[in-house]
Design a protein around this motif. Structure first.
Motif, short mmCIF file in Angstrom:
data_model
loop_
_atom_site.label_atom_id
_atom_site.label_comp_id
_atom_site.label_asym_id
_atom_site.label_seq_id
_atom_site.Cartn_x
_atom_site.Cartn_y
_atom_site.Cartn_z
N VAL A 128 44.04 63.94 51.97
CA VAL A 128 43.32 64.98 51.22
C VAL A 128 42.58 65.94 52.17
CG1 VAL A 128 41.44 65.40 49.59
CG2 VAL A 128 43.13 63.62 49.12
N LEU A 129 41.86 65.40 53.15
CA LEU A 129 41.08 66.25 54.05
C LEU A 129 41.97 67.06 55.00
CD1 LEU A 129 38.09 63.89 54.86
CD2 LEU A 129 38.07 65.95 53.45
N THR A 130 43.08 66.48 55.44
CA THR A 130 43.98 67.23 56.31
C THR A 130 44.66 68.36 55.54
OG1 THR A 130 44.35 65.27 57.67
CG2 THR A 130 45.95 67.05 57.88
N ALA A 131 45.15 68.07 54.35
CA ALA A 131 45.78 69.11 53.53
C ALA A 131 44.76 70.18 53.15
CB ALA A 131 46.40 68.48 52.29
N GLY A 132 43.58 69.77 52.76
CA GLY A 132 42.54 70.73 52.40
C GLY A 132 42.11 71.59 53.58
N SER A 133 41.97 70.99 54.75
CA SER A 133 41.59 71.75 55.94
C SER A 133 42.68 72.74 56.32
CB SER A 133 41.31 70.81 57.11
OG SER A 133 40.21 70.00 56.83
N TRP A 134 43.93 72.29 56.24
CA TRP A 134 45.04 73.20 56.53
C TRP A 134 45.05 74.37 55.56
CZ3 TRP A 134 49.39 74.31 53.51
CH2 TRP A 134 50.35 75.10 54.13
N ALA A 135 44.89 74.07 54.28
CA ALA A 135 44.90 75.14 53.28
C ALA A 135 43.73 76.11 53.47
CB ALA A 135 44.86 74.54 51.87
N LEU A 136 42.55 75.57 53.74
CA LEU A 136 41.36 76.42 53.89
C LEU A 136 41.39 77.24 55.17
CD1 LEU A 136 38.51 77.23 52.88
CD2 LEU A 136 37.65 75.33 54.23
N PHE A 137 41.60 76.56 56.30
CA PHE A 137 41.45 77.24 57.58
C PHE A 137 42.69 78.01 58.02
CE2 PHE A 137 38.31 73.75 57.93
CZ PHE A 137 37.19 74.55 57.92
N ILE A 138 43.87 77.48 57.75
CA ILE A 138 45.09 78.14 58.20
C ILE A 138 45.57 79.16 57.17
CG2 ILE A 138 47.47 77.79 58.99
CD1 ILE A 138 45.29 76.57 60.84
N LEU A 139 45.72 78.72 55.92
CA LEU A 139 46.20 79.64 54.88
C LEU A 139 45.11 80.60 54.41
CD1 LEU A 139 48.41 77.42 52.55
CD2 LEU A 139 49.14 79.06 54.27
#
Length: 154
Positions: A128-139
């Motif tokens: 959850v945190l890896t997917a959320g961090s990717w979505a927030l910071f990268i996307l």
């Protein structure tokens, strides 16, 4: 004046000192205006807010009676050192291993700081945190963080 809660007293002092330090440090930067805030605007506001919260906690420690004086217990060295190690691991590993590998490693190491360790919960947190961090910071924010390990050349 008698300290009625040691925990609240020292917490309030810490918040007050850190808040004043950040507010004072932010005065070195341009404030800008409310419509176009400069780099010092946000840290100054947060520093003042933290100092006010510290003052409120300090006031509570000096006025409200707590049972037994609410003493400070011993320092929890294991969690302190494990969390510092996890933060250091993140800082060292992110440029080499990327976000996808570094975050789960950091979460697993940080989860060892607590008394309870459930592998299922830790793995769920990793996903959850890896997917959320990717979505927030990268996307979302379009930050240029390495996502994949350097050796994969993706």
């Amino acid at each position: 004046m008698k300290i009625k809660s040691q925990r609240d007293f020292w917490s309030g002092m810490l918040f007050l000192a850190v808040g004043l330090g950040f507010a004072w440090g932010a005065t070195e930067y341009s404030f800008g205006t409310s419509a176009q805030p400069g780099p010092g605007y946000f840290p100054f506001g947060l520093g003042v807010l933290l100092a006010l919260m510290g003052a409120l906690v300090l006031f509570k420690a000096l006025t409200l009676e707590s049972e037994g004086g609410d003493p400070i217990g011993p320092i929890a060295w294991r969690p302190l050192l494990v969390i510092i190690a996890a933060i250091t691991l993140f800082a060292v590993a992110l440029p080499r291993l990327g976000l996808i590998c570094t975050l789960p490693l950091t979460i697993i190491l940080a989860s060892l700081a607590g008394q309870e360790f459930r592998l299922r919960d830790v793995l769920l947190s990793c996903v959850v945190l890896t997917a959320g961090s990717w979505a927030l910071f990268i996307l979302g924010l379009k930050l240029t963080l390495p996502v994949w390990p350097v050796f994969l050349n993706i």
